[in-house]
Design a protein around this motif. Structure first.
Motif, PDB file in Angstrom:
ATOM      1  N   SER A 134      -1.874   2.564  13.013  1.00 40.50           N
ATOM      2  CA  SER A 134      -2.953   3.137  12.557  1.00 40.50           C
ATOM      3  C   SER A 134      -2.699   4.677  13.215  1.00 40.50           C
ATOM      4  O   SER A 134      -2.223   4.743  14.262  1.00 40.50           O
ATOM      5  N   PHE A 183       0.836  -1.144   0.056  1.00 42.61           N
ATOM      6  CA  PHE A 183       0.031  -0.181  -0.038  1.00 42.61           C
ATOM      7  C   PHE A 183       0.844   1.227  -0.028  1.00 42.61           C
ATOM      8  O   PHE A 183       2.134   1.286   0.399  1.00 42.61           O
ATOM      9  N   THR A 211      -6.766  -1.035   2.065  1.00 41.73           N
ATOM     10  CA  THR A 211      -6.125  -2.041   1.486  1.00 41.73           C
ATOM     11  C   THR A 211      -6.353  -3.490   2.185  1.00 41.73           C
ATOM     12  O   THR A 211      -6.577  -4.608   1.520  1.00 41.73           O
ATOM     13  N   ASN A 217       4.295  -1.064   3.296  1.00 42.85           N
ATOM     14  CA  ASN A 217       4.461   0.300   3.364  1.00 42.85           C
ATOM     15  C   ASN A 217       5.394   0.665   1.943  1.00 42.85           C
ATOM     16  O   ASN A 217       6.728   0.544   2.425  1.00 42.85           O
ATOM     17  N   PHE A 245       1.187  -6.492   5.084  1.00 42.68           N
ATOM     18  CA  PHE A 245       1.324  -5.523   4.456  1.00 42.68           C
ATOM     19  C   PHE A 245       2.544  -4.991   4.299  1.00 42.68           C
ATOM     20  O   PHE A 245       3.219  -5.131   5.229  1.00 42.68           O
ATOM     21  N   TYR A 303      -2.166  -7.454  10.190  1.00 40.93           N
ATOM     22  CA  TYR A 303      -2.436  -6.102  10.018  1.00 40.93           C
ATOM     23  C   TYR A 303      -1.268  -5.218  10.474  1.00 40.93           C
ATOM     24  O   TYR A 303      -0.750  -4.349   9.720  1.00 40.93           O
ATOM     25  N   ASP A 304      -0.841  -5.487  11.724  1.00 33.91           N
ATOM     26  CA  ASP A 304       0.605  -4.875  12.163  1.00 33.91           C
ATOM     27  C   ASP A 304       1.381  -5.996  12.310  1.00 33.91           C
ATOM     28  O   ASP A 304       1.053  -7.211  12.844  1.00 33.91           O
ATOM     29  N   SER A 322      -4.642   4.580   4.094  1.00 37.91           N
ATOM     30  CA  SER A 322      -4.515   3.808   3.006  1.00 37.91           C
ATOM     31  C   SER A 322      -4.441   2.166   3.325  1.00 37.91           C
ATOM     32  O   SER A 322      -4.949   1.412   2.684  1.00 37.91           O
ATOM     33  N   LYS A 323      -3.701   1.986   4.398  1.00 42.25           N
ATOM     34  CA  LYS A 323      -3.590   0.506   4.802  1.00 42.25           C
ATOM     35  C   LYS A 323      -4.787  -0.067   5.084  1.00 42.25           C
ATOM     36  O   LYS A 323      -5.300  -1.169   5.034  1.00 42.25           O
ATOM     37  N   THR A 324      -5.956   0.774   5.762  1.00 39.32           N
ATOM     38  CA  THR A 324      -7.105   0.321   6.202  1.00 39.32           C
ATOM     39  C   THR A 324      -8.006  -0.107   4.874  1.00 39.32           C
ATOM     40  O   THR A 324      -8.584  -1.107   4.799  1.00 39.32           O
ATOM     41  N   PRO A 347       1.114   5.053   1.468  1.00 37.51           N
ATOM     42  CA  PRO A 347       0.429   6.159   2.185  1.00 37.51           C
ATOM     43  C   PRO A 347       0.119   7.528   1.287  1.00 37.51           C
ATOM     44  O   PRO A 347       0.932   7.692   0.476  1.00 37.51           O
TER      45      PRO A 347
END
Length: 960
Positions: free
Chosen positions: A311, A267, A405, A557, A555, A525-526, A401-403, A269
């Motif tokens: 987040s 993703f 995704t 970045n 994920f 997620y993390d 953006s991560k959410t 940001p």
């Protein structure tokens, strides 16, 4: 089958008798365990219980083979034998997992003890260590209460992750020394997937935890096995007596392993998100900030880095916490706040299980703070304003953006589930409680309304409470409600996820102690920086009972070079996400501390500014990891631990077949005995192996539906149906009532007419007796030597005087029978007593022979220990000789008289020491031999046997 009181008495004694050899020894524990049979686990449990003279063993199976199950079988068996002083010592993070595994799989009562619960029990006037439960404590707490532990004669002490205590022989290792001292007189079971990592001295350290007589002292061990020319063959032979290791590739025939498949979702940001990241990073890189407490600066920065990656709402809330603390900071204080880190960790549920370890390391590495330090109030006000501004910016981000995704990741994951036929279930991990709440709101607003359930450390929200209350109401009369909200709410939420929800949103609280084989999609997620934590997460789904390949989504970045390299390192060096087995125990074991590894990653985030610096830092870290993971010990490890027996698969197949046959026998006898004893109290359903108890025998037993544990029936964690009932075990109070009532049956001398004609299967040995009659007696023989053992001995003969063998008489009681009232003549009684006496003497003789084998092994161990100790004394003398030789060479090369005089003084001192050692070596040898002989003498005294026999019944038999 029509049972008689004679059948009942025989079956009840047979089901509860204490055997000492083979599968027979494990009858009760294997039957009571709600786990599938795996032959290597049975073999390991038998190995742990094999010698009554052993002070312990190491079970060193590779990761993923179920060492906890192996230990559970041992504990369950000892519990069934009424040996109930049981202690488990493990890392703090595994205490809950141990409690849940033992309760759910083995029906063993457990109690996690820490300083608070210990004090609470004492205030109530109770003795915490005397509780009738498996007591579970952390390494540090075990050391803290070592004097209390020392005072208890534990039947067994289990040490999990035992490699963490491999340096227990060193005086500097305070925790290891304390545990070793507290448990030195107890039998121990050490569990570790990595018994040997970097040095053979680690094996010596583990051996000292078990028994100081396994090897001599450290000098003898080092000279025999560590120095050049050492004998690996001899060390392997000695290890084989107390260490057992099974490899995953040896059991693929019995355990179906599925694959792990990784998907990386990149993703990018937005500019606002990236600018916020850079601004917070710059703030964290300040060396003189008041916001980060001096004593815990690195730990605070580590936590903030994780929340920043989690987040914008997570970091916003924590920035507010830091700002509020600074606003209320009194004059004259340094800005240090020991409780700050604890508060953040508690509120976010991050690394909670490692908090004690982290704080201990922080405190050891820091000097005490000055009580009063002057504060620059202007600078403080500027910092407060920066924190306020950053918090406002973070909240303005909204949905990042991560959410967004995450929605794409879920779609991709569910597509994979559909292809493999797996259930549409996803386990999403986050390192922040705030992020968890935010994601739940987001997902429910984007197509998953009513399909998301949260799992965290407290599980106390309105939704969790409603799910828990519904579960309690549904299971009120089933025996599944434990009465502990903490335990039951976890079960309720997991079953709600299994049966109703699609997504389980979890903090680190779900990374341990729960089994989710019905789910095969894990989303990080993390992503933790600690490989051990990642392995724990994936292991919730990728475990026994998983029928599908497990998809792991991470994920990335794309605007963060450090994030990219962290993911590469975790993927390539640790192999966490791909393959059949995931991270190997050798690799994970190479990391001394996951916390230390995380700090190394933090240092790169904090100190590196350019891509070149980041690349250089990761190259250095990777080189160090390569060195730690390097295979320099692989050849030695394989030679010492791996079985080269070509028949290992054949042996395990036989073990499995024997265990299943024994379980079938135990299950059948327990079932028909229960039907006989509870005939007037319950209605039985043979097809379902269940019964409805209408009239409980006493108040401690509940009415309701009971289901016999059967390995053929589905279990709750297999996704089986209708688990809402009492699980009926030998160890259940109702099962114990049935056993006691069976043993108390009135069995006067009578005639039993056995029906072989209508038996459902053919019994050739019994059919051969059709139309014939005779007499038999059943005697219970108890032998007390190294351990208590019980035997049920049939003795009998036909009317024509021909003796019957024991197996034929056993098979007679496999047939239905009716009782006819007839007496037995004194002449027959005398012959039966004589036969029984002969049978008993033969059994006692075999027992003595078996115990003599144990005695000879123990004596051989002590002989080797004595040889080691003598070798150590001789080695000390040899070392002194070598030092004298070296000094004489140095003396000849001395340039000045003063230098020569100094060397000669050293030589004279060593020569005096050498003469003393020569004189003492014989005394030392005598002392060692005296000690050895005393130990052997004590073993010989224990070898003496005491016997007690009891006639259970005598009958005339007829077969028709």
């Amino acid at each position: 089958m029509s049972l008689t009181p004679y059948h009942a008495k025989y079956f009840a004694h047979d089901l509860t008798r204490k055997a000492v050899v083979g599968i027979d020894r494990l009858s009760m524990s294997l039957f009571d365990a709600a786990v599938d049979l795996n032959p290597h686990q049975i073999e390991a449990a038998l190995f742990a219980l094999e010698s009554p003279l052993s002070k312990g063993v190491i079970l060193a199976d590779e990761v993923g083979l179920g060492k906890t199950i192996e230990a559970g079988i041992v504990l369950c068996q000892l519990w069934a034998e009424r040996r109930r002083r049981v202690l488990v010592i493990c890392p703090a993070s595994l205490r809950k997992q141990w409690a849940l595994e033992l309760e759910e799989k083995f029906n063993l009562p457990t109690r996690v003890l820490d300083s608070k619960s210990f004090r609470d029990e004492e205030r109530k006037g109770k003795a915490p260590l005397a509780e009738q439960a498996v007591l579970i404590v952390s390494f540090n707490y075990a050391n803290a209460i070592r004097h209390e532990l020392k005072s208890i004669a534990w039947d067994i002490v289990v040490v999990d992750e035992a490699h963490k205590l491999r340096n227990a022989y060193r005086p500097s290792n305070k925790v290891g020394q304390g545990i070793r001292w507290a448990t030195e007189d107890c039998r121990k079971l050490l569990l570790t997937a990595t018994p040997l990592q970097n040095s053979l001295m680690e094996l010596y350290g583990l051996s000292t935890l078990i028994d100081e007589h396994l090897f001599g002292d450290i000098n003898a061990f080092r000279s025999q096995y560590v120095n050049a020319g050492s004998s690996i063959t001899d060390l392997r032979q000695r290890l084989s007596e107390f260490c057992k290791r099974t490899l995953r590739n040896q059991v693929t025939e019995f355990i179906r392993y599925t694959e792990r498949r990784t998907i990386t979702r990149p993703f990018s940001p937005s500019d606002d998100e990236h600018a916020l990241y850079e601004a917070v990073s710059a703030f964290l890189q300040r060396s003189d900030s008041y916001a980060l407490p001096q004593r815990q600066r690195h730990l605070t920065a580590l936590i903030l880095r994780k929340l920043l990656a989690s987040s914008s709402l997570a970091i916003a809330g924590t920035l507010d916490t830091l700002r509020l603390r600074l606003v209320t900071l009194p004059d004259g204080q340094s800005g240090d706040a020991p409780q700050l880190v604890e508060a953040i960790i508690e509120s976010e549920e991050m690394e909670d299980d490692l908090l004690d370890e982290i704080l201990a390391e922080e405190e050891e590495s820091q000097t005490p703070e000055v009580a009063s330090v002057s504060i620059d109030r202007q600078k403080l006000r500027e910092e407060i304003e920066i924190l306020r501004h950053l918090g406002v910016r973070a909240r303005k981000i909204g949905v990042d953006s991560k959410t967004r995704t995450l929605l794409q990741a879920l779609n991709i994951g569910f597509e994979q589930m559909a292809k493999t036929g797996a259930a549409r279930k996803a386990l999403i991990f986050t390192e922040s409680r705030r992020t968890q709440e935010y994601l739940k709101t987001f997902l429910e607003a984007n197509g998953y309304q009513g399909q998301v359930v949260s799992f965290n450390g407290t599980n106390s929200g309105p939704e969790a409470t409603a799910i828990y209350e519904h579960w309690v109401d549904k299971n009120r009369d089933t025996g599944r409600v434990s009465g502990s909200r903490g335990v039951d709410v976890r079960t309720a939420l997991i079953e709600h996820f299994r049966d109703e929800a699609t997504i389980l949103l979890a903090t680190e609280a779900a990374a341990e102690g729960i089994n989710l084989q019905f789910c095969s999609l894990v989303i990080n997620y993390d992503l933790p920086w600690n490989p051990q934590r990642i392995e724990q997460r994936i292991g919730r789904c990728h475990r026994y009972g998983q029928k599908h390949d497990v998809v792991v989504i991470n994920f990335l970045n794309e605007r963060n070079d450090v994030d990219r390299r962290v993911l590469e390192l975790l993927s390539e060096k640790f192999n966490l996400f791909n393959g059949v087995f995931g991270a190997s125990d050798e690799v994970l074991g190479a990391i001394e501390s996951g916390v230390d590894f995380e700090k190394r990653i933090l240092a790169i985030y904090q100190e590196c500014r350019t891509p070149e610096q980041i690349e250089a830092a990761f190259r250095k870290l990777q080189d160090e990891m390569d060195e730690q993971i390097r295979t320099r010990m692989d050849d030695t490890r394989r030679k010492l631990f791996e079985s080269f027996d070509e028949d290992v698969h054949h042996r395990l197949r036989i073990q499995l077949a024997d265990a299943k046959a024994q379980l079938d026998r135990v299950g059948r006898r327990f079932w028909v005995l229960t039907q006989f004893i509870l005939a007037e109290r319950a209605r039985f359903d043979d097809a379902a192996l269940a019964f409805d108890l209408n009239r409980p025998p006493h108040g401690g037993i509940g009415a309701g539906r009971y289901h016999l544990i059967s390995k053929l029936q589905p279990h709750a964690d297999d996704g089986g149906e209708d688990v809402s009932r009492f699980l009926y075990r030998l160890s259940h109070p109702l099962g114990q009532y049935v056993m006691d009532d069976g043993k108390a049956q009135h069995t006067p001398p009578s005639c039993l007419v056995f029906d072989s004609t209508n038996h459902p299967t053919r019994l050739h040995t019994v059919e051969a007796l059709r139309g014939r009659s005779g007499f038999l007696t059943l005697v219970r023989l108890q032998i007390d030597s190294y351990e208590r053992e019980e035997h049920l001995l049939f003795s009998g003969f036909e009317d024509d005087g021909a003796s019957l063998d024991h197996e034929t008489m056993e098979k007679l009681f496999g047939c239905a029978a009716r009782v006819e009232d007839k007496g037995i003549s004194p002449t027959v009684q005398q012959r039966l007593e004589a036969e029984a006496d002969r049978h008993a003497k033969a059994t006692v003789s075999r027992s003595l022979e078996q115990n003599s084998v144990h005695f000879n092994k123990a004596r051989e161990k002590l002989e080797k220990w004595a040889d080691d100790m003598v070798l150590s004394a001789e080695k000390a003398l040899l070392d002194t000789k070598e030092q004298i030789k070296a000094l004489r060479r140095q003396s000849r090369q001395a340039v000045t008289l003063e230098e020569q005089h100094t060397v000669l003084e050293k030589i004279q001192k060593l020569e005096r020491q050498q003469r003393r050692q020569r004189q003492e070596i014989f005394a030392v040898e005598d002392e060692i031999m005296v000690k050895r002989d005393a130990l052997i003498e004590s073993l010989e005294k224990r070898l003496a046997q005491q016997t007690h026999s009891e006639t259970l019944f005598t009958i005339r038999w007829t077969v028709q």
